[in-house]
Design an enzyme around this catalytic site. Structure first.
Site, mmCIF file in Angstrom:
data_model
loop_
_atom_site.group_PDB
_atom_site.id
_atom_site.type_symbol
_atom_site.label_atom_id
_atom_site.label_comp_id
_atom_site.label_asym_id
_atom_site.label_seq_id
_atom_site.Cartn_x
_atom_site.Cartn_y
_atom_site.Cartn_z
ATOM 1 N N HIS A 147 -25.963 10.166 57.738
ATOM 2 C CA HIS A 147 -25.406 9.649 58.981
ATOM 3 C C HIS A 147 -26.324 10.392 60.056
ATOM 4 O O HIS A 147 -26.489 11.708 60.004
ATOM 5 C CB HIS A 147 -24.036 10.119 58.957
ATOM 6 N N HIS A 188 -28.907 10.947 69.469
ATOM 7 C CA HIS A 188 -27.418 10.638 69.844
ATOM 8 C C HIS A 188 -27.004 10.557 71.084
ATOM 9 O O HIS A 188 -26.904 11.517 71.878
ATOM 10 C CB HIS A 188 -26.530 12.010 69.006
#
Length: 610
Positions: free
Chosen positions: A147, A193
């Protein structure tokens, strides 16, 4: 702390420990001795050791190739061992212990035999090669999944880099996740991110690293899951990059959608892409989603904003400048301006079509007859769905892929409990690989199975349907299938740590905790007695674990050093799939907190299945 000189021999000696800078405590270090079980096994199978041609004590005798072959076949349940293979093992043990290349004898004495049992590469606890059927569709396997694979630390302010991607691939991870965003000029693609303080890394660096390291530890396919936040022209640029960098390694089907996923065996040394098709991505950018995007959480095309209480937690930590959001009409103009040729190029490269529930999860779980896909759920969505519709989840995962990702508030890159997903057949349990902790140790343990290739075949019961289309019910109580018994001793700490690492005033006081982690009925915990002032603890205790679903059970072991005044020190850990454990006396290597294998520390364990 300083490391002492490493040596393979266990010579007699002593350690001095100073107390209050004036008193010396002297502890004798004795040579580690074979346990009674080891002596009995040697006696039974050696020549002139009590089990051969003449009687003798249990420490005399020699175990030749034929005797070692009998030991491996009978005691270790190690099938198809030839005399030639046994002789190769004997020669290797003698070479390591006595540092000779010309052998004057061709058998093992008791000490040689004892050392052989401790060599984890010669006597491993599980098989070290791929042994499962790899010709079934991808939906039949648990897949080692990362992830936010590009992050070096926490989810909010750490650097983005290709280095964590490389490390994950070297460990055997088969699913790499990349979040794609336009760079500051809007002309190129970065991986980061989104809407956090993480520093970006160019997409091209990540793609080249995947190309170079994809098959460094396993030949089976690497899946790149893309969370893209790109205009159509940049999506076309991604397609161009992927095609140029990966070349023949990149696999994509001729048709727009698949009726069945290909098998790992058919995709050796291939890279495949999974993401939302562009049209679905644009449709998902509705006003409601856009309103969520204005929160201080990093959403993506699949991993949407966390629940309200999570948003408030993050909002209290972060503040951002105004974020430019586009209206639906602006996005429509962008789509119309994009070349009609740009759209299909990107979409054509998508092998595994992905999505997130647009309505109820139960509706999304309905299995289509003519196509397969990947669905993503957060860990909370999985919990809720499994509580109300557990068999729907199992049924969906028999044909389709289910990916589970961590909730948004895990900003420290922690992980969740993976067993609920595996118990319901979820193939992709997406974990943050850059940290450490008990959940990640379980992940490491699961994917030590099947030779560490990154694909573990799901138990047959998760793939079967009954006469009335009924499937496995994870909530149903089942009878005990088998019982695992285990006992052990330990060695190697003296070689890997300084003599004052654990205790400044005396040798360590080791104890071991053993856990079974699986379906709720199988979960158990045991703890050994504390062995005081001893670098070579022999616990000599046997624990029994009744198992109802051994196929999904993991054996987690943790060694601790007792400290009366402070927190107990960490002495090593490992996690092993119970279904892969090999019966007999086995060498079990231990790992540090980050999952790196310790150089010398291992346990000698005996596994019995009844």
């Amino acid at each position: 702390m300083g490391k002492e000189k490493k040596t393979e021999s266990h010579s007699n000696g002593s350690y001095n420990y100073k107390m209050f800078k004036c008193f010396n405590r002297k502890f004798k270090i004795n040579e580690v001795q074979p346990t009674n079980d080891v002596r009995d096994a040697f006696c039974k199978f050696s020549v002139n050791g009590g089990g051969g041609e003449s009687d003798g004590d249990r420490s005399s005798g020699v175990m030749g190739a034929e005797q070692l072959c009998s030991f491996l076949d009978d005691h270790q349940v190690h099938s198809v061992t030839t005399v030639a293979e046994a002789q190769r093992l004997i020669d290797e043990v003698i070479r390591r212990r006595h540092h000779v290349t010309r052998f004057t004898r061709h058998g093992l004495d008791l000490d040689d035999f004892f050392n052989f049992l401790f060599y984890d590469d010669l006597n491993p606890p599980i098989k070290s090669h791929v042994h499962q059927d790899m010709t079934l569709p991808l939906s039949h396997y648990f897949i080692y999944t990362g992830h936010n694979s590009y992050l070096t630390g926490n989810q909010l302010s750490s650097d983005c880099s290709e280095v964590p991607v490389i490390k994950a691939l070297q460990r055997g991870v088969r699913v790499i996740e990349l979040d794609l965003w336009p760079n500051s000029t809007g002309t190129d693609i970065n991986v980061l991110h989104g809407r956090t303080l993480t520093t970006p890394v160019p997409l091209i660096k990540c793609l080249k690293s995947i190309r170079d390291y994809a098959f460094s530890s396993s030949p089976y396919p690497v899946i790149i899951t893309l969370e893209d936040h790109l205009r159509a022209d940049l999506q076309a640029k991604v397609a161009e990059m992927a095609t140029k960098i990966f070349g023949q390694m990149l696999y994509y089907p001729e048709s727009d959608s698949l009726e069945e996923f290909p098998s790992p065996a058919s995709l050796l040394h291939r890279i495949i892409i999974s993401t939302k098709p562009p049209k679905e991505y644009l449709e998902s950018r509705n006003p409601l989603v856009k309103q969520k995007d204005n929160s201080n959480v990093s959403p993506s095309s699949e991993e949407e904003t966390p629940e309200k209480e999570e948003i408030q937690t993050l909002e209290s930590m972060l503040s951002y400048d105004d974020y430019e959001t586009k209206s639906d009409s602006d996005q429509q103009e962008e789509e119309e301006e994009a070349s009609e040729e740009q759209k299909p190029v990107y979409k054509r490269l998508i092998t595994i079509h992905a999505g997130k529930p647009k309505g109820s999860v139960k509706e999304e779980m309905k299995v289509a007859v003519d196509k397969v896909r990947r669905l993503s759920l957060s860990e909370q969505e999985l919990d809720r769905t499994c509580s109300s519709n557990s068999q729907d989840v199992v049924r969906f995962t028999q044909k389709n892929l289910l990916r589970i990702y961590p909730k948004g508030t895990r900003i420290n890159s922690s992980n969740y409990k993976p067993l609920i997903g595996w118990t319901h057949g979820a193939q992709m349990i997406a974990f943050n690989m850059q940290g450490y902790g008990k959940s990640l140790w379980l992940m490491h343990g699961m994917f030590r199975a099947n030779g560490g290739c990154g694909y573990v075949k799901k138990p047959n019961f998760l793939m079967k349907k009954g006469f009335h289309e009924e499937v496995f019910d994870p909530r149903k109580k089942l009878p005990v299938k088998e019982t695992l018994k285990a006992m052990y001793m330990g060695d190697g700490w003296r070689l890997d740590f300084s003599h004052t690492h654990f205790d400044a005033y005396s040798p360590p006081d080791f104890y071991t905790k053993m856990f079974i982690v699986g379906v709720p009925a199988d979960n158990a915990k045991r703890k050994t007695k504390i062995i005081v002032d001893n670098w070579y603890p022999i616990w000599d205790e046997e624990f029994s674990f009744p198992l109802t679903v051994p196929e999904l059970a993991l054996l987690r072991i943790e060694v601790r050093e007792y400290d009366m005044s402070e927190k107990d020190d960490f002495g090593g850990q490992t996690c092993l799939p119970v279904s892969e454990l090999r019966p007999g006396i086995r060498s079990v290597p231990l790992y540090d907190k980050k999952g790196e294998k310790m150089k010398s520390v291992r346990l000698l364990m005996r596994f019995i299945f009844e």
